[in-house]
Design a protein around this motif. Sequence first.
Motif, short mmCIF file in Angstrom:
data_model
loop_
_atom_site.label_atom_id
_atom_site.label_comp_id
_atom_site.label_asym_id
_atom_site.label_seq_id
_atom_site.Cartn_x
_atom_site.Cartn_y
_atom_site.Cartn_z
N CYS A 601 -17.65 -81.16 60.10
CA CYS A 601 -18.98 -80.80 59.60
C CYS A 601 -18.85 -80.07 58.27
CB CYS A 601 -19.70 -79.92 60.62
SG CYS A 601 -21.39 -79.50 60.18
N THR A 602 -19.56 -80.53 57.26
CA THR A 602 -19.54 -79.91 55.94
C THR A 602 -20.96 -79.47 55.58
OG1 THR A 602 -17.74 -81.38 55.26
CG2 THR A 602 -18.87 -80.16 53.53
N SER A 603 -21.08 -78.20 55.23
CA SER A 603 -22.38 -77.62 54.86
C SER A 603 -22.35 -77.33 53.36
CB SER A 603 -22.62 -76.33 55.63
OG SER A 603 -22.56 -76.55 57.03
N ILE A 604 -23.34 -77.85 52.64
CA ILE A 604 -23.31 -77.80 51.18
C ILE A 604 -24.66 -77.34 50.64
CG2 ILE A 604 -22.78 -79.08 49.07
CD1 ILE A 604 -21.61 -81.31 50.89
N VAL A 605 -24.60 -76.48 49.64
CA VAL A 605 -25.78 -76.14 48.85
C VAL A 605 -25.53 -76.61 47.43
CG1 VAL A 605 -27.27 -74.31 47.99
CG2 VAL A 605 -26.30 -74.15 50.30
N PHE A 606 -26.30 -77.61 47.00
CA PHE A 606 -26.26 -78.08 45.61
C PHE A 606 -27.32 -77.30 44.83
CE2 PHE A 606 -24.49 -81.87 47.72
CZ PHE A 606 -23.40 -82.15 46.90
N HIS A 607 -26.87 -76.32 44.06
CA HIS A 607 -27.83 -75.56 43.25
C HIS A 607 -28.31 -76.39 42.06
CE1 HIS A 607 -27.56 -71.78 45.42
NE2 HIS A 607 -26.27 -72.00 45.53
N ARG A 608 -27.57 -77.41 41.75
CA ARG A 608 -27.98 -78.38 40.75
C ARG A 608 -27.22 -79.67 41.03
NH1 ARG A 608 -24.86 -74.87 36.72
NH2 ARG A 608 -22.81 -75.88 36.52
N SER A 609 -27.53 -80.71 40.33
CA SER A 609 -26.85 -82.00 40.52
C SER A 609 -25.36 -81.85 40.25
CB SER A 609 -27.46 -83.03 39.56
OG SER A 609 -26.75 -84.25 39.63
N ASP A 610 -24.53 -82.33 41.20
CA ASP A 610 -23.08 -82.20 41.04
C ASP A 610 -22.39 -83.05 42.10
OD1 ASP A 610 -20.52 -81.28 40.24
OD2 ASP A 610 -21.40 -79.35 39.68
N THR A 611 -21.05 -82.98 42.11
CA THR A 611 -20.23 -83.79 43.01
C THR A 611 -19.24 -82.88 43.74
OG1 THR A 611 -20.39 -85.71 41.56
CG2 THR A 611 -18.60 -85.71 43.17
N LEU A 612 -19.01 -83.19 45.03
CA LEU A 612 -18.08 -82.41 45.84
C LEU A 612 -17.22 -83.34 46.69
CD1 LEU A 612 -17.27 -79.51 46.88
CD2 LEU A 612 -18.86 -79.94 48.78
N LYS A 613 -15.94 -83.05 46.71
CA LYS A 613 -15.03 -83.78 47.58
C LYS A 613 -15.04 -83.12 48.95
CE LYS A 613 -10.26 -85.49 47.79
NZ LYS A 613 -8.94 -85.50 47.08
N ILE A 614 -15.45 -83.85 49.99
CA ILE A 614 -15.57 -83.27 51.32
C ILE A 614 -14.47 -83.75 52.27
CG2 ILE A 614 -18.07 -83.07 51.07
CD1 ILE A 614 -18.27 -85.42 53.11
N HIS A 615 -13.66 -84.69 51.82
CA HIS A 615 -12.63 -85.30 52.67
C HIS A 615 -11.60 -85.89 51.73
CE1 HIS A 615 -10.90 -88.31 55.47
NE2 HIS A 615 -11.33 -87.51 56.44
N ASP A 616 -10.41 -86.12 52.24
CA ASP A 616 -9.38 -86.74 51.39
C ASP A 616 -9.87 -88.02 50.74
OD1 ASP A 616 -7.63 -84.73 51.95
OD2 ASP A 616 -6.57 -85.81 53.54
N THR A 617 -10.77 -88.71 51.41
CA THR A 617 -11.20 -90.03 50.92
C THR A 617 -12.69 -90.10 50.63
OG1 THR A 617 -11.52 -90.82 53.19
CG2 THR A 617 -9.34 -91.17 52.20
N ILE A 618 -13.42 -88.97 50.71
CA ILE A 618 -14.88 -89.03 50.56
C ILE A 618 -15.35 -87.99 49.55
CG2 ILE A 618 -17.12 -88.88 51.73
CD1 ILE A 618 -15.71 -89.57 54.33
N GLU A 619 -16.19 -88.44 48.63
CA GLU A 619 -16.89 -87.55 47.70
C GLU A 619 -18.39 -87.74 47.87
OE1 GLU A 619 -14.03 -86.92 43.78
OE2 GLU A 619 -15.76 -88.28 43.69
N LEU A 620 -19.13 -86.62 47.71
CA LEU A 620 -20.60 -86.66 47.77
C LEU A 620 -21.16 -86.17 46.44
CD1 LEU A 620 -21.87 -85.23 51.19
CD2 LEU A 620 -21.96 -87.57 50.38
N SER A 621 -22.11 -86.91 45.91
CA SER A 621 -22.85 -86.47 44.73
C SER A 621 -24.32 -86.40 45.10
CB SER A 621 -22.67 -87.44 43.56
OG SER A 621 -21.32 -87.49 43.15
N CYS A 622 -24.99 -85.38 44.59
CA CYS A 622 -26.43 -85.26 44.82
C CYS A 622 -27.12 -85.15 43.47
CB CYS A 622 -26.73 -84.04 45.68
SG CYS A 622 -28.44 -83.97 46.28
N SER A 623 -28.16 -85.92 43.28
CA SER A 623 -28.82 -86.00 41.97
C SER A 623 -29.82 -84.87 41.72
CB SER A 623 -29.55 -87.34 41.85
OG SER A 623 -30.64 -87.40 42.76
N VAL A 624 -30.12 -84.08 42.77
CA VAL A 624 -31.14 -83.03 42.65
C VAL A 624 -30.63 -81.78 43.37
CG1 VAL A 624 -33.11 -84.61 42.49
CG2 VAL A 624 -32.27 -83.89 44.75
#
Length: 692
Positions: A601-624
């Motif tokens: 389980c990964t809990s994320i707060v995107f204070h602005r649009s950005d990208t985060l690596k959550i797993h060796d093989t997975i990245e998440l980007s959020c546009s807002v």
Amino acid sequence: MKNTYILIILFFFSISIKAQESQISILKDNWKNYLLAEEVNQDMIPYFYNLKPDGTWSDLDYTNRQRGNWPLRTHLLRTVEMAKAYLKKGNQNYKNEKLKVHILLAYNWWVDHDIVNLNWWYPQIGVPQNIGIIMLLMQDDIDEVQWQKGMTIMNRVVFGDKTGQNLVWVSSNIILRSILKTDTTLVAEATEKIRNEMQMANSAEGLQPDYSFHQHGRQLQFGNYGLHFLEDQVKWMFILKDSKYDYTPEQIDLMRNYFAQGQRWVIWNGVYDINSSGRQLFPDEQHKKYMRVHKAASEMKKIDPNHADLYQSICEENDLVGVKYFPFSELTVQRTKHQLTTIRMCSSRIKGSESGNGENLSSYYLADGAMYTMKTGKEYLNIFPYWDWRKIPGTTAVQDTVKLPELGWDSYNITSDFVGGLTYEDCAITSMQYIRDGVHANKSYFLFPDFTVCLGSAIHGQNNQHLQTTIAQCFSTTPIYLKNGNILQPENSGTNQSVNARSFWHQGSGYIINQGLDIVLSSEKKTANWTKVISWVDKEEDAKDVFTLGIDHGTNVKNETYAYAVFPNMNKTDLAKTEKHLPYQILSNTEAIQAVQLDACTSIVFHRSDTLKIHDTIELSCSVPAILMCKVNQDQLSISVCDPTQKLKSGQIIITSKGKSGKTTFIKNITFPVGIDKGTAVNMTQNINTNN
């Protein structure tokens, strides 16, 4: 023929009058039965037979005109309890002639002197509320002259422009007056106004769609007006039962949900949650509020018997387990088998705390990310006169010796839109971009079943502002232990002591500090001062030990961070092992992203649009800007996301999965909820393959 018509008209008029009188009789009997079903307040009994000959009590100051929590109202409250005891079968004072004499003496003194408090609430609500009940119970014994004096007090009550719970109280007094007069003129209007409050307010004052409660604008008032609302609506469901003014089944359902999805969440082990209490931080008030919820739940069993198990569970252990975020009030509640944790915020939408009538004088930071964890329920019980009010647990605040400003009735908003939260399974996130008095901070709280991780980033202060983030400030009943098992001996100087350790154990809780340069701690015996909390309370208390732990950011703060975890139920022998092998991983604590991972389980707060690596093989980007929680389960990624600004219409989440054959990109479009669902979570899933 003309005479026949007249007789017919008189006949039907007579039937109409009798029908109206019948409805009044139902309300009168129900109200008296409601009052006499209540237990007589045992604390009042010693006062029943010690009146002075003029009908006053020697321990009350009859010159007092205090606007808040008026002590002289005690005269009426005692008289009400005397009247109940006099008419309650089975009570030891039932039909005691001496008691009746004392009841009439006390009633007569009040109506003869007709004291009017300058706070509008008392002449419109508080005084007639009690005078009317005394008249209802003692109607057969009050003489005509004194009866009319009582009616003079009752006749002052008008609907006016009142809203929310204030309207319920005023309408209640108008119905009580109508019963005393056997006059149905205003009964239909008054009962309708009371019943009409038993609906969702949808951002106006009253019951909110998330089952929190607002009064004085968009301000959380669960334990003040919201608790009075609970009690009064239950009372009126009892009084109006079997009359033509009765509640609808839908309104009964709504009240049941207010218990189940609202009030039940904020009571714990004999006390009411501080974050939910409103401005009424009086002596023993947390326990009194808790008991009021119990009483209302017990009465509700008679009104809603098909769901008696729910109300009985509230009256007993209240073993509710789960997490809930109240988006209309920016309150987060976590309940486990062992503890209650609550976090309260405010924003550009939701007001913070308030002060007035001499109450809540030091509440300046009470809604700025305050976080309380209770296990026994005694951690904060009556702590208010001992508190350093600049060190509210969970807050990042200016530390100085200047008297805190009184907030007043207008309360306050911070200028930030970015305040929100969501829950996912048994986890939760709540976050705020804090902006107040020149202090800026990204503050996020990540709640997991066994601990909470708190992150702060982009902390800035104005020149010469001295900032500190407080982790804990509660009563102390045990020594403070370090991870090596040694007892820490803090200086008992009344000031924070800097310490080199980064983990501590205190009365069953573990604290691990991951980021923050200067850790400060104190454990000292403090003296109480109620007058800094409430102007009209000067109550002596024994000195008590108070434990305080925090992270000092110093002065001229620029881009500071903090990170710590609170483990509410930890054996002190596990502290060293837990610090060495943290069960969580802080993935990011920057101005752009704050993120914590626990297992899948990964809990994320995107204070602005950005990208985060959550797993060796997975990245998440959020546009807002968004708050997001995701969970990897084999080849599936589950995502829950919300818009804390409550302004966005849409956004995108881009998932990049890297496997043996290269990268695969998935785009998930988000349509954020509108209307009353603003700020609530959108759930989605995406099939991924991290092993291809």
